[in-house]
Design an enzyme around this catalytic site. Structure first.
Site, PDB file in Angstrom:
ATOM      1  N   THR A 118      24.332  24.184  -6.279  1.00 17.71           N
ATOM      2  CA  THR A 118      23.645  25.265  -7.006  1.00 17.71           C
ATOM      3  C   THR A 118      23.597  24.862  -8.483  1.00 17.71           C
ATOM      4  OG1 THR A 118      25.744  26.493  -7.028  1.00 17.71           O
ATOM      5  CG2 THR A 118      24.103  27.130  -5.384  1.00 17.71           C
ATOM      6  N   LYS A 149      30.732  21.493  -2.910  1.00 20.70           N
ATOM      7  CA  LYS A 149      29.931  22.011  -4.010  1.00 20.70           C
ATOM      8  C   LYS A 149      30.731  23.092  -4.709  1.00 20.70           C
ATOM      9  CE  LYS A 149      27.731  25.338  -4.403  1.00 20.70           C
ATOM     10  NZ  LYS A 149      27.926  26.714  -5.036  1.00 20.70           N
ATOM     11  N   THR A 201      33.076  30.309  -5.335  1.00 18.52           N
ATOM     12  CA  THR A 201      31.771  29.980  -4.796  1.00 18.52           C
ATOM     13  C   THR A 201      31.775  28.484  -4.562  1.00 18.52           C
ATOM     14  OG1 THR A 201      29.388  30.128  -4.977  1.00 18.52           O
ATOM     15  CG2 THR A 201      30.564  29.804  -7.001  1.00 18.52           C
ATOM     16  N   GLU A 249      30.868  24.910 -14.813  1.00 20.97           N
ATOM     17  CA  GLU A 249      29.647  25.183 -15.579  1.00 20.97           C
ATOM     18  C   GLU A 249      29.901  25.034 -17.078  1.00 20.97           C
ATOM     19  OE1 GLU A 249      27.449  28.216 -12.455  1.00 20.97           O
ATOM     20  OE2 GLU A 249      28.706  29.042 -14.046  1.00 20.97           O
ATOM     21  N   ASN A 260      25.251  31.251 -17.329  1.00 20.08           N
ATOM     22  CA  ASN A 260      25.427  32.462 -16.526  1.00 20.08           C
ATOM     23  C   ASN A 260      24.655  33.671 -17.083  1.00 20.08           C
ATOM     24  OD1 ASN A 260      27.414  32.067 -14.183  1.00 20.08           O
ATOM     25  ND2 ASN A 260      28.264  30.853 -15.855  1.00 20.08           N
ATOM     26  N   THR A 301      17.260  33.614 -13.635  1.00 20.60           N
ATOM     27  CA  THR A 301      15.935  33.339 -14.216  1.00 20.60           C
ATOM     28  C   THR A 301      15.759  31.873 -14.560  1.00 20.60           C
ATOM     29  OG1 THR A 301      16.827  33.898 -16.409  1.00 20.60           O
ATOM     30  CG2 THR A 301      15.728  35.662 -15.168  1.00 20.60           C
TER      31      THR A 301
END
Length: 410
Positions: free
Chosen positions: A160, A186, A197, A283, A405, A410
């Site tokens: 992702t 992942k 996640t 991230e 985040n 979007t």
């Protein structure tokens, strides 16, 4: 091309190894249209039904794919294939989500010509969005095309917000047979196992008894996947799944086999590698943080304290800013809910001692700042209360984490 490097006497790391390094496994991936351009549907297939075990998120909003996979494994303790989509989590989708997860499973089992319960399913992505089943079914129809049959395509299809694929494989000898354990994972954000996640898939050609495999996975998960954090969020979709197809033709492994400790060590190495790769790819992260706690009264206590430190946003931002603010570390130790003796605690930033017996030491601030600018940062804690130890892995918290985040959908 796979080459091996010697790690220790018990097993070797296979360079460029992955989930298809064990005998009898293939994998692939394609773009079915869930995402705009990137690969978003991947699969692993075993030549024969494989003994399977899984561990799953403790989030009470467990996504339908987890329910379907748990139910499937319970039928025979075996699966033969795994189908994963990314981009849409199929979580908080009600009865339709469960219907879609079954539909996803049944469509792939029909394509492969195997029983429905031999297919495990997983999903990752945005929560609360129904699966685009027409796109997924179209992808399943194309899954047999030769151009889609590459392991790297699977590794990419499950991602992702990850910036890179995550893989590992090791090889060892048991009963005169070569045993291989491979893995793929992942995970980048919403990482705070139990679980996150995060999806991790481990394959092996070893013959392993189901109850022993299940027990081994739970033990290893506690020491590896459950010892990482990126942002403190626990997701709805996480699972770790292991498949053992027995193609190596060793004598069945269980706790009574003399080589069981060797197998456990190799399985833990694979899982630890995947867990650390996830933590490093957090991230927006720029650094991998490893916290090693020793001298604890219990292993569980050591693990909990190490995880409290890597979970602290104040510690994580200090690491990002290369600020040797050791006060944030001892603060996290203090609220870890584990009994400690503050006047015995020692803390070091890499090779630089900063706290001894609960009191600050004089140290070179410039040297410490320079150390914290490295890509891999180690914090050492000695509680001086016992013989147990534990390790946890995380990353720094950066401006880019907020950017990623703030615009995830979007």
């Amino acid at each position: 091309m796979e080459t091996k490097t010697s790690l220790k006497e018990d097993f070797e790391v296979i360079m460029n190894g992955n989930v298809t390094s064990p005998v009898g496994f293939t994998a692939g991936g394609l773009h079915c249209g869930i995402k705009r351009r990137r690969l978003d549907l991947g699969w692993i297939y075993s030549d024969v039904p494989a003994t399977a075990a899984g561990v799953y998120t403790l989030n009470q909003f467990q996504a339908p794919p987890l329910l379907v996979t748990k139910e499937s494994i319970a039928v025979e303790n075996k699966i033969q294939a795994l189908l994963v989509n990314s981009g849409v989590a199929n979580a908080c989708t009600g009865e339709q989500g469960l219907t879609d997860a079954y539909d996803m499973q049944q469509s792939f089992s029909k394509k492969l010509g195997i029983a429905d319960h031999y297919v495990a399913v997983a999903s990752t992505g945005v929560i609360g969005v129904p699966l685009p089943m027409d796109k997924i079914k179209n992808g399943i129809a194309q899954s047999g095309d030769l151009q889609n049959q590459e392991t790297e395509r699977f590794e990419k299809a499950i991602l992702t917000t990850d910036t890179c694929v995550k893989n590992i494989a090791v090889q060892l000898e048991i009963d005169g047979k070569k045993i291989t354990i491979g893995g793929a994972a992942k995970g980048s954000g919403m990482i705070h196992p139990n679980m996150a996640t995060m999806l991790a898939f481990v394959t092996t050609d070893a013959d392993v008894a189901h109850e022993s495999l299940s027990s081994a996975l739970k033990q290893v998960t506690d020491r590896t996947y459950n010892q990482i954090t990126v942002d403190g969020d626990c997701s709805t979709n996480d699972m770790v799944l292991v498949m053992a197809n027995g193609k190596a033709q060793n004598k069945p492994l269980d706790e009574n086999h003399t080589a069981w400790p060797k197998f456990m060590e190799a399985l833990e190495y694979v899982s630890k590698s995947l867990a650390k790769q996830i933590a490093r790819d957090g991230e927006g992260a720029t650094k991998l943080l490893e916290v090693q706690v020793k001298g604890a009264a219990t292993e569980r206590g050591a693990r909990q304290i190490s995880k409290a430190i890597i979970s602290s946003n104040l510690v994580k931002t200090a690491i990002y800013g290369a600020d040797p603010n050791w006060g944030r570390i001892v603060c996290a130790i203090g609220y870890s809910e584990q009994p400690i003796q503050p006047d015995k605690v020692n803390v070091s930033l890499g090779p630089i001692p900063v706290v001894e017996n609960g009191l600050p030491l004089h140290f070179d601030e410039e040297e410490a700042t320079e150390y914290l600018q490295q890509e891999n940062v180690y914090i050492h804690v000695d509680l001086q209360q016992g013989e147990e130890e534990g390790t946890a892995w995380g990353c720094d918290l950066t401006y880019d984490y907020v950017k990623i985040n703030a615009s995830y959908r979007t």
